[in-house]
Design a protein around this motif. Structure first.
Motif, PDB file in Angstrom:
ATOM      1  N   SER A  75       0.633  -1.014   0.323  1.00 48.66           N
ATOM      2  CA  SER A  75      -0.053  -0.070  -0.447  1.00 48.66           C
ATOM      3  C   SER A  75       0.224   1.660   0.344  1.00 48.66           C
ATOM      4  CB  SER A  75      -1.374   0.119   1.370  1.00 48.66           C
ATOM      5  OG  SER A  75       0.027   0.452   2.394  1.00 48.66           O
ATOM      6  N   GLN A  76       0.321   2.663  -0.184  1.00 47.08           N
ATOM      7  CA  GLN A  76       1.273   3.678   0.120  1.00 47.08           C
ATOM      8  C   GLN A  76       1.586   4.088   1.277  1.00 47.08           C
ATOM      9  OE1 GLN A  76      -1.337   6.729  -2.160  1.00 47.08           O
ATOM     10  NE2 GLN A  76      -1.404   5.237  -3.679  1.00 47.08           N
ATOM     11  N   TYR A  83       1.135   3.379   8.397  1.00 46.11           N
ATOM     12  CA  TYR A  83       0.231   2.389   8.748  1.00 46.11           C
ATOM     13  C   TYR A  83      -0.818   2.674   9.827  1.00 46.11           C
ATOM     14  CZ  TYR A  83      -3.145  -1.337   8.135  1.00 46.11           C
ATOM     15  OH  TYR A  83      -4.033  -2.543   8.843  1.00 46.11           O
ATOM     16  N   GLY A  90      -3.247   3.072   3.473  1.00 47.45           N
ATOM     17  CA  GLY A  90      -2.595   1.806   3.871  1.00 47.45           C
ATOM     18  C   GLY A  90      -4.842   1.481   2.920  1.00 47.45           C
ATOM     19  N   ARG A  91      -5.593   2.140   2.485  1.00 50.84           N
ATOM     20  CA  ARG A  91      -6.570   2.055   1.720  1.00 50.84           C
ATOM     21  C   ARG A  91      -6.008   2.498  -0.062  1.00 50.84           C
ATOM     22  NH1 ARG A  91      -9.586   4.870   5.326  1.00 50.84           N
ATOM     23  NH2 ARG A  91     -10.059   3.335   7.184  1.00 50.84           N
ATOM     24  N   LEU A  93      -2.966   1.443  -3.458  1.00 49.40           N
ATOM     25  CA  LEU A  93      -1.887   0.629  -3.603  1.00 49.40           C
ATOM     26  C   LEU A  93      -0.834   1.861  -4.439  1.00 49.40           C
ATOM     27  CD1 LEU A  93      -3.666  -2.429  -5.809  1.00 49.40           C
ATOM     28  CD2 LEU A  93      -1.779  -2.328  -4.245  1.00 49.40           C
ATOM     29  N   GLU A  94       0.068   1.079  -3.087  1.00 50.72           N
ATOM     30  CA  GLU A  94       1.330   2.190  -4.042  1.00 50.72           C
ATOM     31  C   GLU A  94       1.559   1.790  -5.678  1.00 50.72           C
ATOM     32  OE1 GLU A  94       5.655   2.397  -4.974  1.00 50.72           O
ATOM     33  OE2 GLU A  94       4.518  -0.277  -4.803  1.00 50.72           O
ATOM     34  N   ALA A 155      -1.768  -3.344   4.807  1.00 52.08           N
ATOM     35  CA  ALA A 155      -2.979  -2.956   4.164  1.00 52.08           C
ATOM     36  C   ALA A 155      -4.896  -3.368   4.800  1.00 52.08           C
ATOM     37  CB  ALA A 155      -3.304  -4.750   3.506  1.00 52.08           C
ATOM     38  N   LEU A 159      -8.413  -1.939   0.713  1.00 53.73           N
ATOM     39  CA  LEU A 159      -6.842  -2.221  -0.464  1.00 53.73           C
ATOM     40  C   LEU A 159      -7.869  -3.345  -1.196  1.00 53.73           C
ATOM     41  CD1 LEU A 159      -4.341  -1.039  -1.035  1.00 53.73           C
ATOM     42  CD2 LEU A 159      -3.569  -2.645   0.012  1.00 53.73           C
TER      43      LEU A 159
END
Length: 264
Positions: A75-76, A83, A90-91, A93-94, A155, A159
């Motif tokens: 995640s980002q 987090y 956390g919701r 995506l990187e 996550a 996510l």
């Protein structure tokens, strides 16, 4: 006239049925020392579960050993501090992880299983692979294709919606570490969402929770999840529109088994 059961006896019997803190007693105006020490230990275990290292590489290796196609994403949230302080990161995506999944999208998938660390990486490290080991055959028996399995670091539950959407999934099953409690620091949860996409809220999901050694067993959880997946795809809904009636199906199956045995 029947003599009533002494209260202390009733509390002792109740304590045998639940890990909850019931009838701890007191020492003056305070808890007894043993009860206080037990509380402190359980609180420390819960904190440790939140900060446990997420062994993503080991999970990927073990899941690949089951013959499953596995991807690893993030995640980002760059670290545990991000987090915990920024749930929104956390919701999502990187970007590099999203691009990697887009290359794998290709066709439509019936079900994508996502394994995320959540608030208890300890729960995922211990229970996720065994749950998948029990779940995969049940999905196969139901004629449901599990196209991808994704291990996601940092996550949150939502996510899984973005991951499912990128991979073109009809349904996403997110296996994630639940918020640790004082009686269960390693509880795993499963969240199911039909037609996943970013921006969905929790009324669109079904949840099977409390999966751990003293809670729901792997086989019981796999049965419930497989039932919800099958019915969710058939009815094209999850969440408040899909009532979990897997218990009725399990009772019917058990009854049929007993009848079959009596006839032989």
């Amino acid at each position: 006239m029947k003599t009533p059961t002494p209260p202390t006896r009733s509390l002792e019997a109740l304590r045998e049925l639940t890990p909850a803190r019931v009838g701890l007693g007191r020492s003056g105006a305070s808890m007894p020392t043993d009860a206080l020490l037990a509380f402190t230990l359980d609180h420390a275990r819960a904190r440790d579960a939140v900060h446990a290292a997420f062994d993503a590489r080991q999970l990927v290796a073990e899941l690949a050993g089951l013959g499953l196609q596995v991807s690893e994403v993030s995640s980002q949230a760059r670290n545990r501090r991000d987090y915990l302080r920024r749930p929104d990161l956390g919701r999502m995506l990187e970007p590099n992880s999203r691009r990697a999944l887009e290359k794998q999208g290709g066709g439509a998938n019936q079900v994508v299983i996502v394994i995320g660390d959540g608030l208890s990486p300890a729960a995922v490290n211990v229970h996720a692979v065994e749950l998948v080991r029990h779940l995969a055959p049940r999905l196969t028996e139901a004629g449901i294709r599990c196209g991808h399995l994704v291990v996601a670091a940092g996550a949150r539950v939502a996510l899984g919606d973005e991951i499912g959407a990128v991979l073109g999934a009809q349904m996403v099953v997110m296996l994630i570490g639940e918020r640790p409690g004082l009686s269960a620091p390693d509880s795993l949860g499963a969240y199911l969402t039909f037609a996943p996409r970013s921006g969905l809220t929790d009324e669109k999901r079904n949840c099977v929770s409390n999966i751990h050694g003293a809670g729901l067993s792997y086989d019981e959880a796999a049965f419930k999840i497989a039932w919800l997946v099958r019915e969710g795809i058939a009815r094209r809904v999850t969440g408040v529109a899909l009532k979990d009636e897997s218990g009725t199906a399990l009772i019917a199956a058990s009854g049929a088994g007993r009848c079959g045995k009596s006839e032989t």
